[in-house]
Design an enzyme around this catalytic site. Structure first.
Site, PDB file in Angstrom:
ATOM      1  CG  HIS A 293      -2.196   0.782   1.000  1.00  0.00           C
ATOM      2  ND1 HIS A 293      -2.274   1.903   0.202  1.00  0.00           N
ATOM      3  CD2 HIS A 293      -3.453   0.600   1.480  1.00  0.00           C
ATOM      4  CE1 HIS A 293      -3.502   2.370   0.203  1.00  0.00           C
ATOM      5  NE2 HIS A 293      -4.247   1.602   0.955  1.00  0.00           N
TER       6      HIS A 293
ATOM      7  CB  THR B   6      -6.237   9.025   0.646  1.00  0.00           C
ATOM      8  OG1 THR B   6      -5.324   8.860   1.729  1.00  0.00           O
ATOM      9  CG2 THR B   6      -5.985   8.000  -0.432  1.00  0.00           C
TER      10      THR B   6
ATOM     11  CE1 TYR C 120      -8.937   6.979   6.969  1.00  0.00           C
ATOM     12  CE2 TYR C 120      -9.913   5.915   5.067  1.00  0.00           C
ATOM     13  CZ  TYR C 120      -8.876   6.607   5.642  1.00  0.00           C
ATOM     14  OH  TYR C 120      -7.774   6.938   4.883  1.00  0.00           O
TER      15      TYR C 120
END
Length: 769
Positions: A468, A597, A584
């Site tokens: 990630h 993000t 979230y």
């Protein structure tokens, strides 16, 4: 090994007759072609960077301007209004024709560069306008229309992937007061009056003590750095984590749901690997159109640079990301054995038929794994510190270093898995097992540090596991879509499921990687494997295809499909646990340079009011529908504000980082940063830039992907709105938690979606009457 000997360009031996030199012409040719390819790639990159540096201007416009000015001069007109004379006097003393030609060349270049800078500055100003996002649907103002026209004109034509990078605005730093107010508003529905008052008190203390000081450092960074968030986010959220990245950080993606072109594992692997390298070739040339919002505003493309040839390297204190400029090979894992596969020969990418031969050679290889090799990948699944120490101690020299380098530098990792996963439109029970296999596998058959692993199952299915830190899921989703589209439209299989066509070259045989793993290192591997398997066994994953309706029906309700789903998640969570949780939802900030993000805090007072009304027998349908529309509208507004840099969490996170640098303790920031996200959600984008028309090819539907739970007693929910009548949900939780059950939560989501559909259809019917 034969392939290792073939890689030696020359060797020599001393005999009684003297020095005997042996030269391998094939190896020398390979070295020569490799160098040519490398320098060609660097030259293309240089030209692309130069072209992007002056975009949206074209080089021919410099020649046209020069021709106009010279023609005017020859006709006796000084189009430069005396500027050229000043340039001539500054650089030359002679009055010859040659010096005047040189001065005009300099003048034209300076005027052209000034025009380029002016256009780019104007384009940056236009791209800094985000009011278009808040225009009512179908009621665009005249000023926004004029802005769109100007943006398209100044945006130029035929942009390359990175053409707009320098024109993208910087991410702005929100005002402290605005961020705190948004934060307090987001937690109000989750706190009792006493807890909320305490949080208000902490925020007030923060505002009057250190907030302004911390903010000044952030503003200074925003002026100096390209993006004031992204580097700290990558460093401290991802690379500084010392726990396992498997499940906790890595995510997975699935194959097409209802289209499986072949059941032959090696054939599917060959075609898809070829498609990925074809995409990489296009990426290297930057011949990919940047994604644009509404076809006008470009998104940042910086994350594309590290898709291939990238690996996360473990460190004792923190990890690092390493990207190699080029890699002509992949690392292949099969039955605990590692192979290096060259995907180019004589500078040319191997075709699917040649790659099919290579993969079949690997499957037919019946050699046993070396001691410690079978579970080697478990090092990347466990804690980071033992892996870093083992890497430094046992993989810093010899064959281990060479073999590890082959894995880490590879373009990507291919896993030829022995499992089978069969899916059908009628029976989707295998989806959850399919997702679990991609998320963590056996904990020893995925190299979790690699930018991405492509897993090919024994029956021809594929999927991916991605690290990630280097980029976010939309980037990887775009890559997979492009590769699947290439395979779908341009590659074919014969009646036996094998790749169509005939091999044109003989590929280099796969090279078995050699290892010498000590007993001490094997103990570390086994410890990491045991820890990883305990983590994997605790994952409860439920993947389901919601086929009752999709975005098509929701749009008839004049409501955002994403807001509709988020409302359903809040209602489902209330029914599942009896209360609400800090929620979230990931949004992107790629409207800004190097943006990644931002968090949308979906559990708002409006969402809570709607969800409670659905459980309140005294509420009328009219009241529920009104509350739903109010909640959906506010969610859309909040999502858009996050996209334009007015979110809460990244700003507070950066303030916290600055406070740590200054060695200041803030109870308010400490409280904010330690709050658990018991409901973490994300929407996987679909059809970002895909040429395939789903109306013509309705079976080209992605299964989406998912991630592990963020909190021990919470849920992780990923969803993809596949088409007009299909939504995929990927729901994760921990089996050890008595508060969560992914199957139960999936049922509650489905029930909430259907109840909301019935409500909206009922109100729609009343409106018609």
């Amino acid at each position: 090994m034969a392939e290792a000997h073939a890689a030696v360009a020359f060797s020599f031996s001393v005999t009684q007759e003297g020095l005997n030199v042996h030269i391998s012409h094939d190896a020398l040719k390979g070295v020569y072609l490799s160098g040519i390819r490398s320098w060609r790639k660097r030259f293309v990159r240089f030209l692309n960077r130069f072209a992007s540096g002056v975009f949206p201007a074209k080089f021919w416009s410099l020649g046209l301007l020069t021709l106009i000015l010279l023609s005017g001069a020859l006709l006796g007109y000084d189009v430069t209004c005396g500027f050229n004379a000043k340039i001539h006097d500054a650089f030359f003393t002679s009055q010859s024709f040659l010096t005047w030609m040189c001065s005009y060349t300099i003048t034209c270049t300076l005027i052209w560069l000034a025009g380029v800078l002016l256009i780019r500055y104007l384009l940056k100003l236009l791209l800094s306008y985000h009011g278009f996002m808040f225009e009512p649907h179908g009621k665009i103002s005249m000023s926004t229309k004029l802005w769109a026209v100007c943006t398209k004109i100044l945006g130029g034509s035929n942009p390359q992937l990175y053409s707009y990078q320098a024109s993208l605005p910087r991410l702005p730093v929100p005002a402290i007061k605005d961020t705190i107010n948004r934060y307090l508003r987001s937690v109000r529905p989750l706190l009792c009056d006493a807890d909320y008052d305490q949080m208000v008190k902490l925020s007030d203390e923060f505002s009057v003590t250190m907030a302004s000081r911390l903010q000044r450092y952030l503003v200074l960074k925003s002026w100096w750095a390209t993006n004031y968030v992204s580097d700290w986010w990558e460093q401290y959220v991802y690379l500084a984590g010392r726990g396992p990245i498997m499940v906790n950080s890595n995510y997975y993606g699935m194959d097409l749901l209802y289209h499986q072109p072949t059941s032959k594992q090696t054939s599917r692997a060959a075609s898809f690997v070829h498609a990925l390298f074809a995409f990489r070739s296009t990426l290297d040339k930057e011949n990919i159109k940047p994604i644009k919002v509404n076809g006008v505003v470009p998104l940042c493309s910086a994350q594309y640079e590290r898709i291939f040839n990238t690996c996360r390297l473990p460190g004792v204190d923190n990890d690092t990301l390493h990207h190699w400029m080029d890699a002509r090979h992949i690392a292949v894992l099969h039955q605990g054995r590692w192979f290096k596969v060259m995907c180019y020969k004589n500078g040319q990418l191997l075709g699917p038929k040649e790659l099919e031969e290579v993969f079949e050679t690997i499957l037919n290889n019946k050699s046993a794994p070396s001691p410690g090799e079978e579970n080697l990948a478990a090092l990347t699944a466990g804690d980071r510190i033992p892996w870093a120490q083992a890497r430094n101690q046992h993989f810093s020299n010899g064959v281990n270093k060479k073999s590890l380098h082959a894995i880490e530098k590879s373009a990507f990792v291919v896993v030829l898995d022995d499992e089978e996963h069969n899916l059908s439109e009628e029976d989707c029970t295998g989806l959850s097992n399919y997702g679990r296999s991609l998320l963590h596998g056996n904990c020893n058959n995925r190299w979790f540090d690699k930018s991405f692993n492509i897993v090919f199952f024994a029956n021809g299915r594929l999927g991916l596991n991605a690290e990630h830190s280097w980029a976010d899921a939309p980037i990887m989703s775009h890559v997979v879509e492009q590769a699947l589209g290439f395979e779908y439209m341009h590659l074919s299989y014969d009646s036996d499921g094998k790749v169509s066509g005939v091999a044109t070259v003989r590929p280099v045989p796969p090279q078995r990687l050699a290892w010498s793993i000590s007993d001490e290192c094997q103990e570390v591997i086994n410890t990491s494997l045991a820890l990883a398997r305990n983590l994997a066994d605790d994952v409860h994953l439920n993947v389901r295809a919601f086929k009752h309706f999709g975005k098509g029906l929701v749009k008839t309700f004049k409501m955002s499909p994403d807001a509709f789903i988020q409302a359903a998640l809040q209602l489902a969570h209330l029914r599942d646990k009896g209360h609400f949780a800090l929620t979230y939802e990931a949004s992107m900030t790629r409207l800004f340079r190097e943006g990644r993000t931002e968090t949308v805090r979906s559990c708002t007072s409006e969402m809570v009011a709607f969800a409670r009304s659905m459980e309140d027998p005294n509420s009328t349908d009219e009241e529920r529908h009104t509350l739903l529309r109010k909640a959906a509208d506010f969610h859309v507004s909040q999502y858009k504000e996050a996209m334009i840099g007015k979110g809460v969490d990244r700003h507070l996170f950066c303030l916290y980082v600055v406070s740590k640098y200054l060695k200041l303790e803030s109870p308010f920031l400490q409280k904010v940063l330690t709050e658990p996200w018991r409901l973490s959600t994300s929407q996987t984008p679909h059809q970002q830039e895909m040429a395939i028309d789903l109306k013509k090819f309705p079976r080209f539907l992605s299964g989406g992907g998912g991630f592990g739970p963020v909190a021990d007693d919470g849920y992780g929910v990923s969803y993809i709105i596949c088409h007009e009548n299909l939504i995929m949900f990927h729901i994760s939780s921990k089996s050890s938690s008595s508060e969560t059950n992914s199957d139960r939560f999936g049922d509650n989501i489905e029930r909430a979606m259907l109840d909301m559909k019935d409500l909206c259809e009922k109100m729609k019917g009343k409106a018609k009457r």
